[in-house]
Design an enzyme around this catalytic site. Structure first.
Site, PDB file in Angstrom:
ATOM      1  N   SER A  14       0.826  -1.203   0.000  1.00 21.51           N
ATOM      2  CA  SER A  14       0.000   0.000   0.000  1.00 21.51           C
ATOM      3  C   SER A  14       0.863   1.257   0.000  1.00 21.51           C
ATOM      4  O   SER A  14       0.593   2.206  -0.745  1.00 21.51           O
ATOM      5  CB  SER A  14      -0.928   0.004   1.229  1.00 21.51           C
ATOM      6  OG  SER A  14      -1.855  -1.053   1.182  1.00 21.51           O
ATOM      7  N   ARG A  42       0.785   7.895   6.079  1.00 22.47           N
ATOM      8  CA  ARG A  42      -0.042   7.004   6.891  1.00 22.47           C
ATOM      9  C   ARG A  42      -1.491   7.482   6.916  1.00 22.47           C
ATOM     10  O   ARG A  42      -2.420   6.660   6.935  1.00 22.47           O
ATOM     11  CB  ARG A  42       0.514   6.866   8.307  1.00 22.47           C
ATOM     12  CG  ARG A  42      -0.241   5.842   9.158  1.00 22.47           C
ATOM     13  CD  ARG A  42       0.587   5.340  10.314  1.00 22.47           C
ATOM     14  NE  ARG A  42       1.686   4.498   9.885  1.00 22.47           N
ATOM     15  CZ  ARG A  42       1.583   3.205   9.558  1.00 22.47           C
ATOM     16  NH1 ARG A  42       0.403   2.584   9.634  1.00 22.47           N
ATOM     17  NH2 ARG A  42       2.646   2.517   9.193  1.00 22.47           N
ATOM     18  N   HIS A  45      -2.870   6.405   3.698  1.00 22.83           N
ATOM     19  CA  HIS A  45      -3.081   4.960   3.771  1.00 22.83           C
ATOM     20  C   HIS A  45      -4.373   4.638   4.523  1.00 22.83           C
ATOM     21  O   HIS A  45      -5.113   3.709   4.155  1.00 22.83           O
ATOM     22  CB  HIS A  45      -1.880   4.317   4.476  1.00 22.83           C
ATOM     23  CG  HIS A  45      -2.029   2.854   4.749  1.00 22.83           C
ATOM     24  ND1 HIS A  45      -2.387   2.358   5.984  1.00 22.83           N
ATOM     25  CD2 HIS A  45      -1.858   1.773   3.947  1.00 22.83           C
ATOM     26  CE1 HIS A  45      -2.427   1.039   5.927  1.00 22.83           C
ATOM     27  NE2 HIS A  45      -2.106   0.658   4.709  1.00 22.83           N
TER      28      HIS A  45
END
Length: 210
Positions: A14, A42, A45
């Site tokens: 990812s 993050r 994500h």
């Protein structure tokens, strides 16, 4: 059907995809530091939303102050149990820290009812009285962020990313004009998952720097 099954491999893939998309769609975009990159990626994500490249705001001293506080025994106060659940408390504990959410505390319930305020506000009122090095993490309640800004207390850092349409953008805008070390989500976007992702990104970064 062939598909990736290992959690670590899924996460690594990812992040590879996120990096590729940023390079392809925003070739001139530059992260301010490795930690800035870790936090923004993050959050992307967590949300699959690349708007975070532009709407995640950092005060000049936010990362330095927050990382310093996380490396010492400190208390993270969250506005929701969802944010509390999402933060890696096991890793936080290795730095001597802990996480608290008072939204269902009987003191908070009683105080909110008596004063006619939200429980999020009452939770802040109680948290600021405690003897601890404080980090506040808000992902859902603009009233909690507004309330904190009304208090004149020493705070090591604030993650202010409440989501919504009533007061969310305004509370975060007010945070950007405060003197507090802070990370904020500009506009309406945010959420408890975003708040937890920001904290975890810093914890993972600090873990790797040990």
């Amino acid at each position: 059907m062939q598909y990736i099954q290992q959690p670590q491999a899924i996460e690594a893939k990812s992040f590879d995809i996120i990096g590729e998309i940023i390079r392809e769609t925003r070739p001139k975009y530059r992260f301010a530091s490795p930690l800035h990159e870790a936090i923004v990626k993050r959050v992307i994500h967590t949300t699959a939303d690349f708007d975070w490249l532009d709407i995640l705001w950092f005060s000049d001293d936010a990362l330095e102050q927050l990382c310093a506080a996380l490396c010492r025994p400190s208390v993270i106060y969250t506005d929701t149990t969802m944010a509390l659940s999402g933060i890696n408390k096991t890793l936080l504990a290795t730095f001597g820290g802990e996480c608290r959410c008072y939204i269902s505390d009987p003191r908070v319930v009683a105080q909110a009812k008596a004063q006619g305020i939200t429980r999020s506000m009452a939770a802040v009122d109680i948290a600021v009285t405690e003897e601890s090095e404080k980090i506040f993490v808000f992902g859902n309640a603009p009233t909690a962020l507004f309330r904190l800004l009304e208090h004149d207390v020493a705070v090591s850092g604030v993650v202010g990313v409440p989501v919504g349409f009533v007061g969310a953008a305004e509370s975060k805008e007010a945070l950007t004009h405060s003197h507090l070390p802070a990370i904020a989500a500009l506009g309406r976007k945010g959420g408890s998952n975003v708040a937890a992702a920001i904290m975890n990104a810093m914890l993972y970064y600090l873990q790797g720097a040990r």
